[in-house]
Design a protein around this motif. Sequence first.
Motif, PDB file in Angstrom:
ATOM      1  N   LEU A 233       0.728  -0.926  -0.154  1.00  0.00           N
ATOM      2  CA  LEU A 233      -0.082   0.088   0.611  1.00  0.00           C
ATOM      3  C   LEU A 233       1.317   1.202  -0.021  1.00  0.00           C
ATOM      4  O   LEU A 233       1.897   1.214   0.073  1.00  0.00           O
ATOM      5  N   ASN A 234       0.585   1.911  -1.063  1.00  0.00           N
ATOM      6  CA  ASN A 234       1.551   3.095  -0.915  1.00  0.00           C
ATOM      7  C   ASN A 234       2.718   3.634  -1.981  1.00  0.00           C
ATOM      8  O   ASN A 234       3.580   3.341  -1.643  1.00  0.00           O
ATOM      9  N   ASN A 235       2.571   1.485  -1.718  1.00  0.00           N
ATOM     10  CA  ASN A 235       4.070   1.907  -3.149  1.00  0.00           C
ATOM     11  C   ASN A 235       3.641   1.704  -4.917  1.00  0.00           C
ATOM     12  O   ASN A 235       2.953   1.174  -4.918  1.00  0.00           O
ATOM     13  N   THR A 246      -9.625  -0.757  -6.351  1.00  0.00           N
ATOM     14  CA  THR A 246      -9.732  -1.273  -5.297  1.00  0.00           C
ATOM     15  C   THR A 246     -10.474  -0.870  -4.083  1.00  0.00           C
ATOM     16  O   THR A 246     -10.000   0.503  -3.691  1.00  0.00           O
ATOM     17  N   THR A 247     -11.348  -1.378  -3.146  1.00  0.00           N
ATOM     18  CA  THR A 247     -11.429  -1.561  -1.717  1.00  0.00           C
ATOM     19  C   THR A 247     -10.574  -2.182  -1.000  1.00  0.00           C
ATOM     20  O   THR A 247     -10.080  -3.464  -1.309  1.00  0.00           O
ATOM     21  N   VAL A 248     -10.480  -1.283   0.068  1.00  0.00           N
ATOM     22  CA  VAL A 248      -9.494  -1.690   1.599  1.00  0.00           C
ATOM     23  C   VAL A 248     -10.215  -2.159   2.484  1.00  0.00           C
ATOM     24  O   VAL A 248     -11.102  -0.919   3.026  1.00  0.00           O
ATOM     25  N   HIS A 249     -10.701  -3.433   3.675  1.00  0.00           N
ATOM     26  CA  HIS A 249     -10.793  -3.211   4.640  1.00  0.00           C
ATOM     27  C   HIS A 249     -10.644  -3.292   5.648  1.00  0.00           C
ATOM     28  O   HIS A 249      -9.524  -4.714   5.588  1.00  0.00           O
ATOM     29  N   ARG A 250     -10.255  -2.760   7.136  1.00  0.00           N
ATOM     30  CA  ARG A 250      -9.192  -3.253   7.789  1.00  0.00           C
ATOM     31  C   ARG A 250     -10.282  -3.765   8.987  1.00  0.00           C
ATOM     32  O   ARG A 250     -11.231  -2.744   9.643  1.00  0.00           O
TER      33      ARG A 250
END
Length: 283
Positions: A233-235, A246-250
Amino acid sequence: MMTPDSIESAVVINSGEVQLMGILHKPSTPLKTAVLIVVGGPQYRVGSHRQFVQLSRALAKANIASLRFDYTGMGDSEGDKKSFDEINEDIKAACDHMCAQLGIESIVIWGLCDAASAAMIYAPQDSRIKGLFLLNPWLRSDAAMGKTMLKYYYVQRLLSKEFWLKLIRGKVNVASSLGDAKGFVSDSVSSQDNQQQSYQAQMQKGLQTFTGKVCLVLSGVDLTAKEFEQQTLNNKAWKKLNGSDTTVHRISKADHTFSSKEFKQQVENYTVEFVEKNEFSCV
């Protein structure tokens, strides 16, 4: 077996010269997109704490068909166990079987840990794969592990009252702990290029060439998730994960396998939402 929401059938899938065992969950009026659950790690089609069984039944309630299966050498399937980066043929065979049985041509691959890694490698090779649902993907590197251990283990340990009480009481092996920490520091500053091994490169290439949607779920209490996040992420090298597709869930308190009922239900809800929201069109 018939449940209130679907018919569950044991199926045999031919993959090369071996037969794979699986369970197909077919609702009475399935959506045109189905979910293929790929097993990760030393597991089989039931999953840790029956997660895959419960997931498939939750999907069936939402009229989403699914197939969970044992790849070569796992569970009740034939053959010698393969590594996760060697199961493309098995995944393709499972997709073929599911499409033939359900009459669908649109598939979401669901994978946890190294099954997520396998899905990323396979997906761009098959135009039927319209979505990837990835949970805590396995992306091991000595450099990332070193940074993760320093950031999430050693720093937190130094801030722990319990640690200092043990130290004062002489219950901490200082020499051993310093040796371990020194090793992680060394790893953390090693060249990323030197760590770029074949399967990591395949994952990165696979994801970059995959044209479908991605849903990424990361556990808050899991070093595998931390390691993956730190590297991707952030790369800029992992543009797909940082783009609009892309959807990101934490899930902040979840462990690696989402072992509580609450965590499993959150994952089920995210999966249903991902499929329904996109309802991928046929080829």
